[in-house]
Design an enzyme around this catalytic site. Structure first.
Site, PDB file in Angstrom:
ATOM      1  N   GLU A 444     -90.319  59.755  -3.673  1.00  0.00           N
ATOM      2  CA  GLU A 444     -89.697  61.030  -4.058  1.00  0.00           C
ATOM      3  C   GLU A 444     -88.252  61.116  -3.580  1.00  0.00           C
ATOM      4  O   GLU A 444     -87.821  62.140  -3.043  1.00  0.00           O
ATOM      5  CB  GLU A 444     -90.516  62.200  -3.500  1.00  0.00           C
ATOM      6  CG  GLU A 444     -91.910  62.247  -4.053  1.00  0.00           C
ATOM      7  CD  GLU A 444     -92.703  63.478  -3.616  1.00  0.00           C
ATOM      8  OE1 GLU A 444     -92.209  64.273  -2.811  1.00  0.00           O
ATOM      9  OE2 GLU A 444     -93.839  63.628  -4.105  1.00  0.00           O
ATOM     10  N   GLU A 519     -99.704  59.450  -5.644  1.00  0.00           N
ATOM     11  CA  GLU A 519     -99.982  60.513  -4.670  1.00  0.00           C
ATOM     12  C   GLU A 519    -100.648  61.657  -5.421  1.00  0.00           C
ATOM     13  O   GLU A 519    -100.128  62.122  -6.434  1.00  0.00           O
ATOM     14  CB  GLU A 519     -98.670  60.965  -4.031  1.00  0.00           C
ATOM     15  CG  GLU A 519     -98.867  61.636  -2.705  1.00  0.00           C
ATOM     16  CD  GLU A 519     -97.550  61.995  -2.054  1.00  0.00           C
ATOM     17  OE1 GLU A 519     -96.701  61.102  -1.855  1.00  0.00           O
ATOM     18  OE2 GLU A 519     -97.368  63.183  -1.766  1.00  0.00           O
TER      19      GLU A 519
HETATM   20  C1  GAL Z   1     -95.346  64.965  -1.468  1.00  0.00           C
HETATM   21  C2  GAL Z   1     -94.628  64.050  -0.489  1.00  0.00           C
HETATM   22  C3  GAL Z   1     -95.433  63.868   0.766  1.00  0.00           C
HETATM   23  C4  GAL Z   1     -95.896  65.184   1.268  1.00  0.00           C
HETATM   24  C5  GAL Z   1     -96.716  65.860   0.204  1.00  0.00           C
HETATM   25  C6  GAL Z   1     -97.304  67.176   0.616  1.00  0.00           C
HETATM   26  O1  GAL Z   1     -94.516  65.472  -2.437  1.00  0.00           O
HETATM   27  O2  GAL Z   1     -94.419  62.792  -1.057  1.00  0.00           O
HETATM   28  O3  GAL Z   1     -94.647  63.213   1.726  1.00  0.00           O
HETATM   29  O4  GAL Z   1     -94.793  65.940   1.608  1.00  0.00           O
HETATM   30  O5  GAL Z   1     -95.865  66.097  -0.896  1.00  0.00           O
HETATM   31  O6  GAL Z   1     -97.968  67.773  -0.442  1.00  0.00           O
END
Ligand code: GAL
Length: 854
Positions: A444, A519
């Site tokens: 990100e 993710e």
């Molecule tokens: C994502 C990010 C993670 C964490 C997560 C929490 O966007 O890559 O590091 O912050 O959100 O939801």
């Protein structure tokens, strides 16, 4: 003579039984594949300057690197060490860094002597990781620096050391210059090694083993070895490489192949690469369920004398990421059932400990997890070693920021000068691990739409290893794909935002590019905590209901979705390969939705309206100064206790494992006659619920739609709620929750009853506050005092409460929703019986016995 004959016979019989050859009698595989590598963890002295734990400041005096400086008043300690975990928690500190006082300037010093017989050899120091901005001096002279806290690095100490005399190494770290979105830890938090070699030797991470052709009949193996010559004359070196079967304890078992020998001339003060090929017949492939490994043993000879031996563990396997069929391991479609994890080990902070990591891996594997994403940085080397041995697929990630930072002082400060060295270090260190199936060049990052910068980093990574695909985690996948930035990668990694997927699957530029859910979910919850009227109660005490729904009225996490939603998506889109859930374990820092930082805004970078809305919520939240200091994302809490969600993943990821789980707990004296929704997670397809023996009906999952069975309107009455699950019409598993009476006893259990007396091995002791019948008292917050008798000490306690400000080092801790944890460490060289005791006023004490052995 006769006796000697029998002795010889016996010896031969043993050798045959063990199945080893001469090499196997050597030491087992040691760090970095180097037998000549010794631990450099003990006898350090430490002092904290700059910012102090209470917020005060002590200025750093000059000359701390000088041997003459008197450090006798500094604290003596053994590495790995994390100064931040010592606390105290301070309410005004950032939630995203765990409200722990990590910012400081840390100095470490150590005196050491090198044997006179080592004169003429090369002496290297290998740091597995130090947080951060490491600078090193030896005998007062500056040796080198490495700012990024997550990479491993080596310095050549040869020009600075004296043999047969005292030497002084001084290390300065500076976390004042570093900001992070999660708890980074602070200090020399991983292992340090001293490596001694001859002047001609295999270079640092000096082998690269590849298997360009693999079948069940044979695997072609290529071992590229970098040889360094530190003398001022050309050296003729003969290189001999053999492949051995490597067992689960890292011991070499029978030879699997002998590769051709090569003789090369290495120029004076230079290095060269030698490629040696060969073949393993009928190779045993590295699989998730049977992670077979091999070791390449490289030996260098000059003038017929063995001068170096270097061992490289590797595996034989093929990997393929496809746009149509998903991910294939050894030709078989393999669904990625993975979790993202940060590097801290809960109450131990960032200080690396192998037993703690093993426990995490065991807990995840039991859930059905087969993959790990090291978010968002390279892990400790032992992480990959263990993943190789246990059969986890790993996405190894380099950065959370490139040139544009997410925080004032994050990696962006280092990017320009260091990105190439850092990316190279990660790949060189990790490229022999069969577990590593993907390199991620970033998570990100702000420059997701940056075509040039993505290509630049991809080119570097591909130059260092072309055998693994490249990816990155995008939370602006559509914006990035529109401009074509991910086209220089091999796999599109999407975090949360799948809206544009269909469009891009039709786009000629992307239709053949595989997509991975890098993710997912970001579901938040608190172990053992339930609310019934959305989250109003939860908001008051900064906890989150464990029904794991999308809670109405919940703050900030607009990108969140419960596990079921992802399962449903994969049923429709199996080609998306599976997921890396955010996260396996709760971690220190980032207590979304009760964090008071901007993390939540970054997910709405291009949606100004949503950003404004979230910014307003954030402002309100900040006024309240939430005490939360660790995350709620984990499937498992910070203490390592599974939340309900764990069983939802288990039911889906291990369909053949008979299991059932009921939530919530069944002790609701204030809700007699009121509705309590009951959820059942089971790997069966149907279930019947009974309240005090009365059936509340049988429910069946609708395929591709239901992943939990829900009885919405159960009128609470105390007693027993039981589920009987069925699969294909046959009884499959049962689960029960019983109403607890008054708290009466403390029950203790250990994750392992025999531990090793190496001063590092740990036992994790789970405490449950129970009633006289042994039922967990699910809302008990009894204050418990742990103590230990015998050759061990309690080094930390925890209870999984994200809002607790109790010190992790305190032997006294409140139970949280009926449970607490004590972490017990052995004493070096001391064997015997360890009795761990837990006491609490008015309750019967608990005890568990463990053995410390050699
Ligand atoms: C994502 C990010 C993670 C964490 C997560 C929490 O966007 O890559 O590091 O912050 O959100 O939801």
């Amino acid at each position: 003579m006769r006796r000697f004959f029998y002795f010889k016979l016996l010896f031969m019989a043993i050798m045959l039984l063990v199945g080893t050859d001469a090499v196997a009698t050597n030491k087992t595989l040691t760090r970095n594949g180097q037998p000549a590598c010794e631990s450099f963890n003990d006898n350090w002295r430490f002092c904290r300057y700059g910012l102090q734990p209470d917020g005060g400041r002590i200025d750093e005096p000059k000359g701390l690197e000088k041997p003459a400086f008197d450090d006798s008043r500094w604290r003596k300690l053994e590495l790995p060490h994390d100064w931040a975990i010592e606390g105290p928690f301070r309410i005004e500190l950032a939630g995203e860094m765990g409200k722990l006082p990590y910012k400081a300037i840390g100095w470490y010093r150590k005196n050491f002597t090198l044997d006179k017989s080592d004169a003429g050899r090369r002496i290297y120091i290998d740091f597995d990781g130090a947080m951060c901005y490491t600078e090193v001096w030896v005998n007062g002279t500056f040796v080198g620096e490495w700012p990024y806290g997550y990479n491993s690095f080596r310095f050549d100490l040869t020009p600075y050391v004296k043999f047969g005399e005292d030497n002084l190494i001084a290390v300065k770290l500076n976390t004042e210059k570093f900001d992070s979105r999660w708890y980074s830890g602070a200090g020399i938090y991983r292992n340090v090694w001293l490596t001694k070699t001859e002047q001609v030797h295999v270079g640092h991470w000096g082998t690269f083993v590849t298997t360009p052709e693999v079948s069940t009949v044979a695997a072609k193996v290529n071992v590229e070895t970098t040889i360094e010559n530190h003398t001022s004359v050309v050296k003729t070196v003969s290189v001999e490489t053999s492949i051995y079967v490597l067992d689960a304890d890292d011991r070499l078992r029978g030879r699997a192949a002998r590769l051709e020998n090569k003789e090369v001339a290495v120029r004076a003060n230079g290095s060269m690469k030698v490629n040696i090929g060969g073949e393993i017949k009928s190779p045993k492939l590295w699989e998730v369920d049977s992670p077979n490994r091999y070791a390449a043993v490289t030996r260098l000879y000059t003038d017929g004398k063995l001068i170096d031996e270097y061992r490289t563990a590797f595996g034989v396997r093929t990997i393929e990421f496809t746009a149509r069929d998903g991910f294939k391991l050894n030709g078989k479609v393999t669904v990625i059932k993975g979790t993202c994890n940060h590097h801290d080990l809960g109450a131990l902070g960032a200080a690396f400990n192998l037993s703690a990591l093993k426990r995490q891996f065991r807990i995840l594997r039991e859930m059905g997890d087969n993959a790990l994403r090291c978010s968002h940085n390279p892990p400790a080397p032992e992480f990959l070693h263990l993943a190789d041995k246990m059969g986890f697929l790993v996405m190894d990630e380099a950065f959370d920021a490139w040139a544009a930072g997410k925080r004032k002082s994050d990696y962006a400060r280092m990017y320009e000068q260091w990105h190439e060295k850092d990316l190279k270090a990660m790949i060189h260190r990790d490229r022999n691990h069969p577990c590593v199936v993907l390199w991620s060049i970033g998570n990100e990052v702000i420059e997701q739409r940056g075509v040039e910068i993505t290509k630049h980093l991809a080119d570097i990574a591909r130059r260092e290893d072309s055998t693994r695909p490249l990816t990155a985690g995008y939370n602006d996948p559509d914006g990035a794909r529109d401009v074509g930035a991910p086209l220089s990668l091999d796999v599109m990694g999407i975090n949360y935002f799948y809206g544009g997927q269909e469009r891009f699957e039709k786009d000629p530029r992307y239709k053949d590019m595989p997509t991975l859910c890098a993710e997912t979910s970001s579901q938040v919850s608190t172990r053992g905590f339930y609310t019934f009227n959305y989250d109003r109660d939860a908001l008051q005490n900064y906890q989150i209901s464990s029904y794991d729904y999308r809670h109405k009225g919940q703050l900030n996490t607009g990108w969140m979705c419960p596990p079921d939603a992802m399962f449903r998506m994969f049923e429709e889109k199996p080609h998306l390969m599976g997921e890396f859930v955010w996260t396996g374990f709760d971690y220190l820092g980032e207590p979304t939705p009760y964090n008071s930082d901007e993390t939540v805004l970054t997910n709405y970078r291009h949606d100004k309206a949503k950003q404004a809305e979230v910014a307003k919520e954030l402002e309100e939240l900040r006024k309240k100064t939430p005490p939360s200091r660790s995350s709620y994302f984990g499937i498992v809490d910070l203490a390592g206790f599974p939340k309900d969600r764990y069983y939802l993943y288990q039911s889906h990821w291990r369909p053949d494992y008979p299991m059932a789980h009921i939530l919530p707990h069944w002790t609701w004296p204030e809700r007699v006659g009121q509705k309590v929704p009951v959820h059942v997670y089971t790997s069966g397809d149907e279930a019947e619920l009974f309240l005090n023996g009365k059936s509340l009906g049988r429910k069946k999952k609708v395929a591709r739609q239901d992943y939990r069975l829900v009885w919405h309107d159960v009128a609470y009455e105390p007693g027993e709620i039981k589920v009987v699950a069925y699969k294909d019409g046959k009884e499959w598993a049962t689960a029960v929750q019983r109403t607890a009476l008054e708290a009466a006893t403390l029950q203790l259990s250990a994750d392992r009853n025999k531990i090793t007396c190496d001063g590092k091995d740990l036992a994790f002791i789970t405490l449950k506050v129970c009633d006289a019948q042994g039922t967990l008292v699910p809302r008990s917050d009894a204050t418990v005092k742990f103590s230990v008798e015998g050759p061990a000490e309690i080094i930390a306690t925890d209870n999984g409460d994200a809002t607790s400000f109790e010190s992790f080092q305190s032997p006294q801790r409140k139970a949280f929703n009926g449970m607490a944890l004590a972490i017990v460490r052995t004493k070096k060289g001391e064997t015997g019986t360890i009795r761990v005791k837990a006491e609490s006023n008015g309750l019967q004490a608990g005890e568990v016995i463990i053995k410390s052995r050699k």
